[in-house]
Design a protein around this motif. Structure first.
Motif, short mmCIF file in Angstrom:
data_model
loop_
_atom_site.label_atom_id
_atom_site.label_comp_id
_atom_site.label_asym_id
_atom_site.label_seq_id
_atom_site.Cartn_x
_atom_site.Cartn_y
_atom_site.Cartn_z
N LEU A 190 2.43 9.42 32.62
CA LEU A 190 1.91 8.94 33.90
C LEU A 190 2.20 9.99 34.89
CD1 LEU A 190 4.32 5.75 34.16
CD2 LEU A 190 1.89 6.00 34.50
N THR A 244 0.73 9.44 25.83
CA THR A 244 0.64 8.99 27.44
C THR A 244 1.29 9.82 28.30
OG1 THR A 244 2.26 7.42 27.00
CG2 THR A 244 -0.10 6.59 26.74
N ALA A 294 9.00 3.36 32.51
CA ALA A 294 8.00 4.22 31.66
C ALA A 294 8.76 4.79 30.29
CB ALA A 294 7.58 5.39 32.48
N VAL A 331 6.66 6.42 27.04
CA VAL A 331 5.78 7.27 27.66
C VAL A 331 6.34 8.77 27.24
CG1 VAL A 331 7.13 7.91 29.80
CG2 VAL A 331 4.39 7.65 29.86
N TYR A 366 6.35 12.19 32.44
CA TYR A 366 6.05 11.33 33.70
C TYR A 366 6.12 12.71 34.79
CZ TYR A 366 7.21 8.08 37.28
OH TYR A 366 6.95 7.08 38.22
N LEU A 411 0.40 1.20 30.10
CA LEU A 411 1.02 1.73 29.10
C LEU A 411 1.54 0.55 28.02
CD1 LEU A 411 2.73 4.31 27.95
CD2 LEU A 411 4.47 3.85 29.53
N LYS A 458 0.96 0.44 24.14
CA LYS A 458 1.98 0.32 22.98
C LYS A 458 1.83 -1.05 22.27
CE LYS A 458 3.80 4.08 24.11
NZ LYS A 458 3.52 5.37 23.14
#
Length: 219
Positions: free
Chosen positions: A90, A88, A103, A108, A111, A76, A80
């Motif tokens: 996770l 993105t 994250a 991100v 999640y 990640l 970036k």
């Protein structure tokens, strides 16, 4: 979070990154049943993922956390740093507040925990593609404990009524453009409000502002 919002009428292009072939196959088969998303690549580690992204346009990267060579967080960070225009998420078994916070700091867009119901995975992927921030609900309280934020009274008293409206909309997962449309103001004005909110409250990112609002102002 990524500024990219998927708006095409063609299926969204997804990249799966996980070192477990069976899990990749399961997610790929699940997504293959949907008309609006398409898995265009699968890799077993972050290095392969970055190589794929350098040569292919992808709307969303689904990253495992614990992988050889590069972890999901490290991948990640590289996405970036290289300014790769993709959303993105996770997708992991880790419910560590520190992992979630790290994250989110990196921007991100989602999640999610791997033990969630399959139909919810599809729903959340669509939310992320629309520009919403999505975090598995049972992570909210864990994350809140890791965030060192000002008191409720200090934050609320520092914000104007318009800034309170904006922070509530951020907590609802709205992008700057969505907020601008709802409040009938320019998107540039929303960006100024967000900057003032962060400066006044001491919160570092709009994500921290969203999490704080969900856990305090929304109650």
């Amino acid at each position: 979070m990524s500024t990219k919002v998927y708006t095409s009428t063609s299926p969204a292009r997804l990249l799966l990154v996980d070192d477990h072939p069976m899990l990749r196959r399961g997610i790929s088969e699940l997504l293959s049943l949907e008309d609006d998303v398409k898995v265009v690549g699968e890799t077993s580690n972050g290095q392969e993922a970055l190589a794929f992204l350098e040569n292919n346009d992808v709307d969303l990267v689904i990253l495992d956390h614990k992988m050889p060579l590069l972890t999901g967080i490290e991948t990640l960070r590289e996405i970036k740093a290289r300014n790769i225009n993709t959303k993105t998420v996770l997708f992991t078994v880790s419910d560590s507040g520190e992992d979630v916070q790290e994250a989110l700091k990196l921007g991100v867009d989602g999640y999610l925990l791997k033990d969630m119901e399959p139909e919810l995975i599809i729903i959340d992927i669509r939310k992320i593609l629309r520009g919403e921030l999505v975090i598995s609900p049972n992570l909210a309280s864990i994350l809140a404990q890791t965030l060192r934020t000002p008191s409720i009274q200090d934050i609320a008293s520092n914000l104007t009524s318009r800034e309170l409206q904006v922070i509530q909309m951020i907590a609802e997962g709205m992008s700057n453009k969505m907020i601008a449309n709802n409040l009938d103001i320019a998107e540039s004005t929303v960006k100024v409000h967000v900057k003032h909110i962060l400066n006044k409250t001491g919160l570092r990112t709009r994500v921290e502002a969203a999490v704080w609002t969900v856990n305090h102002l929304s109650k």
